[in-house]
Scaffold this active site. Structure first.
Site, PDB file in Angstrom:
ATOM      1  N   GLU A  63     -58.063 111.390 -15.313  1.00  0.00           N
ATOM      2  CA  GLU A  63     -58.722 110.096 -15.443  1.00  0.00           C
ATOM      3  C   GLU A  63     -60.174 110.384 -15.779  1.00  0.00           C
ATOM      4  OE1 GLU A  63     -57.652 106.614 -12.606  1.00  0.00           O
ATOM      5  OE2 GLU A  63     -57.745 108.441 -11.413  1.00  0.00           O
ATOM      6  N   GLU A 106     -47.970 108.444  -7.019  1.00  0.00           N
ATOM      7  CA  GLU A 106     -48.648 108.460  -8.332  1.00  0.00           C
ATOM      8  C   GLU A 106     -49.395 109.773  -8.464  1.00  0.00           C
ATOM      9  OE1 GLU A 106     -51.207 105.034  -9.199  1.00  0.00           O
ATOM     10  OE2 GLU A 106     -52.614 106.340 -10.254  1.00  0.00           O
TER      11      GLU A 106
END
Lengths: 283, 476
Positions: A164, A159
């Protein structure tokens, strides 16, 4: 109110003018030197500029619907839908809206879009121009997931989190890498803090440039991190097969905590564009 | 008011030079400038006061005037800071600390900043009553107050956002503070402030202005001809800071643009004053820097009020506080503005026939200490009360003599202490829609001490009432 309008000091003005010129010259020469080259790949292979109002381009994007298992594995509180209230394109911008409403047993709704099975690529440059929401419990993200996660269970499939953010930290984002032996709380991550600005005040470009032995992370014109196989402490480096793109706005969950009384709803994540470039230095 | 002179001649000279150069440059850059360019200096205090001039520290009345000094042994990453010694509650020189810092000369142009910032610490964990800017002892037009800033014993940086920087193109009131010992049991403490300056942080965002504390359709009924003051009616601006936390400051009406849905009934003018100019209804809303504020007011303007009965007593038997018939003695205030009081006061009617209108009253005082009233020769207090409300419970009127010691002394329940005396009079029946004449005998505790009358207090009964013909008299 004192209104004094006359110009008094002619000589001084000339003097200042020359000072001004000097300082401008110095400034511009500085800024030229300091501009970083943050990306090298220039061959555009996929782009969505979100220029057509209404529904998303379904040839590029699909939706995740519902709450997943345990709030998509993170105890997230929202129910993802594909309703225009939660995801739509207006005025050249993709709008993902997190709302506070009772829906299918959840207290919040939002949206998560992904290019799984529609656009997947190994290496290259992935970038999006986004204005983030704000407030306790907002968790917007722009990230990539290995396309073999169904058979090669996460985190083995890999990932790459390009961006974020915790809504309660409006000046900070982080870029992370999850793989076998370095996932979740042990992911390899670096935070980037905006100086004299915040991510909900305007659009910012979030990107990575990904080659066989490195992933570079940048925000706007600042390259703030590089992660290489030597950083994963002897663990496997699974970032050499196709990945797909995910953009979502989660509400609550272990990364951010729940919204509180000061969180304003609805909150919107605006995406001006998503662009992907080929790694044209491979041969 | 006491002024404290502060001599920093070198500093003044330096900032004077800076100012001249700055002005010269600015003028050349902007040929369209219509205003004089005021100093764009953001610093107020770094290791010494910056560019404030000679005479800039003005304590609040009743505060200890020497509370502020420059401490040359403490500082945030420096050798000097501003030190504030908050006195004990029983300090004879003043029972709290508070003052404004006002530029001695032209104001600052603060339009390019978005916050006032400073580092601060205290001798103990303590909450500072109020800190802010925009108070100049003039119009206080752009006053901002950040209440209850909590200081610790370590240096921490604090941010007070500017609600709308475009308003502050010439601001003299660059800092103010006011704090006492309510939260420390009457015991004094010290706090220090350093690096006090205006900054462009770029992280002040997500404005959420509010009026009437964000409450919608707050009802307000008043007489045609009265004026409603929107100051202190829950006007706030909230920003989200870089920390992710929201900070709310109290702001003056002049930051807002108010709008009346029916200007023929209620018309808003400068300083948030709403004139009721005919009977009817109107809704007041507001924006701050283009952002719609939460909250609104529903005004009902009722018919004008008829005159109170005209007094007939001879002027030499009367000491008048408020009437058109007699010459009034000096009055300090018609609304003491006590903490916790919700009462709004306006003068209504005409110059020849004025009334004092009180709305949303819980408790309010009329004060007269400069000088006090010697009512030794008087027997009664007279006043005329009008209300459209229905009385609920008692309407209490208290008349206070402050005694010879020169201060009004009360316990926490408002009862007189030290050498104070009062008389308390209960009205149990107050008919709606007409004038009631009230005559209160100056008896009881006041019988032998009424030579230093200082205060009349109104408590409960009806929230909205009008007073006229307030005077002391004797029947001789």
């Amino acid at each position: 109110m004192n209104k004094t309008m006359k110009y008094k000091l002619r000589k001084k003005t000339l003097l200042c003018k020359s000072f001004l010129l000097v300082s401008i010259f110095i400034f511009s020469s500085c800024s030229t030197d300091e501009t970083q080259t943050v990306a090298n790949f220039t061959e555009l292979v996929m782009q969505d500029e979100f220029d057509t109002d209404g529904e998303l381009d379904r040839s590029i994007w699909g939706y995740d619907i519902g709450t997943g298992e345990n709030g998509w594995g993170n105890n997230e509180l929202q129910y993802y839908t594909d309703r225009p209230e939660n995801v739509t394109v207006q005025n050249g911008v993709l709008i993902i809206s997190a709302k506070e409403e009772s829906y299918e047993g959840s207290n919040y709704t939002s949206a998560k879009i992904l290019t799984k099975g529609k656009f997947e690529q190994t290496y290259g440059r992935f970038e999006a121009r986004i204005r983030l929401p704000y407030g306790q419990g907002m968790w917007p993200a722009f990230w990539l997931l290995g396309n073999d996660c169904q058979s090669n269970i996460w985190p083995k499939c890999g990932e790459i989190d390009i961006m974020e953010n915790r809504g309660q930290e409006p000046t900070k984002i982080s870029g992370s890498l999850h793989g076998p032996g370095y996932s979740a709380g042990d992911a390899i991550t670096k935070e980037y803090t905006l100086e004299n600005d915040r991510f909900d005040n305007g659009f910012h470009v979030f990107g990575i440039e990904w080659g066989p032995k490195y992933i570079n992370y940048y925000v706007d014109d600042v390259l703030y991190n590089q992660i290489t196989p030597s950083d994963v402490s002897g663990n496997r480096w699974p970032f050499n097969h196709p990945f797909y793109i995910i953009i979502n706005l989660a509400v609550g969950g272990s990364f951010v905590g729940a919204p509180d009384s000061e969180t304003n709803f609805p909150q919107t994540m605006l995406v001006d564009y998503v662009r992907v470039y080929k790694n044209n230095r491979l041969n | 008011m006491k002024n404290i002179k502060f001599m920093y001649s070198k500093i003044i000279l330096l900032s004077g030079l800076l100012f001249v150069i700055n002005v010269g440059c600015e003028r050349e850059i902007s040929d369209e400038a219509e205003f004089a360019t005021f100093s764009k200096t953001g610093e107020i205090f770094t290791d010494a006061p910056i560019g404030l001039g000679t005479d800039f520290y003005f304590p609040f009345e009743g505060s200890k005037p020497t509370a502020w000094t420059v401490d040359e042994s403490e500082g945030y990453e420096s050798d000097a800071s501003m030190r504030f010694d908050v006195p004990n509650a029983n300090d004879p020189e003043g029972n709290y600390a508070g003052a404004i810092f006002r530029v001695d000369g032209s104001g600052r142009n603060l339009t390019e900043f978005d916050a006032l910032t400073f580092w601060a610490k205290a001798s103990q964990g303590v909450s500072i009553g109020q800190m802010g800017f925009g108070t100049d002892f003039g119009e206080d037009k752009y006053q901002v107050s950040a209440p209850n800033i909590s200081l610790s014993t370590n240096w921490v940086k604090y941010v007070i956002p500017i609600p709308d920087p475009s308003k502050l193109f010439e601001e003299r009131g660059v800092f103010w503070y006011s704090t006492g010992t309510l939260t420390t049991g009457g015991l004094g403490y010290t706090f220090w402030i350093d690096e006090l300056k205006y900054e462009k942080l770029g992280t002040i965002a997500q404005p959420q202005p509010a009026i009437f504390n964000g409450e919608e359709n707050v009802p307000e009924k008043n007489f045609n001809g009265s004026t409603i003051d929107l100051a202190d009616r829950g006007l706030t601006q909230t920003f989200n800071l870089a920390s992710g936390l929201n900070l709310t400051v109290n702001v003056a009406p002049s930051y807002f643009t108010f709008k009346s849905s029916n200007p023929r009934v209620a018309s808003v003018r400068e300083f948030g004053l709403v004139d009721l100019i005919s009977e009817g209804n109107a809704t007041i809303t507001a924006t701050l820097d283009g952002v719609l504020a939460k909250g609104s007011m529903e005004i009902t303007s009722t018919r004008g009020i008829q005159s109170a009965p005209i007094p007939t007593r001879a002027a030499n038997n009367v000491i008048s506080i408020f009437s058109d018939q007699y010459t009034d003695v000096p009055i300090d205030f018609f609304n003491a503005g006590w903490e916790g009081s919700t009462t709004q006061t306006t003068t209504i009617g005409s110059d020849e026939d004025a009334f004092m209108s009180y709305t949303q009253n819980n408790y309010v005082g009329i004060g007269f200490e400069n000088p006090t009233i010697d009512a030794s020769a008087m027997e009664y207090l007279h006043l005329d009360i009008y209300t459209d409300d229905v009385i609920s419970g008692n309407f209490e009127i208290q008349i206070r003599d402050r005694g010879a010691n020169g201060t009004i002394d009360s316990d926490f329940n408002g009862f007189p202490t030290e050498d104070d005396k009062d008389v308390r009079f209960l009205i149990t029946n107050l008919p709606s829609g007409e004038w009631t004449q009230v005559d209160i005998p100056l008896t009881g505790n006041l019988a032998s001490q009424k030579n230093n009358l200082a205060l009349i207090v109104f408590v409960g009964g009806v929230p909205n009432f009008v007073l006229d013909n307030i005077y002391f008299y004797n029947e001789n």
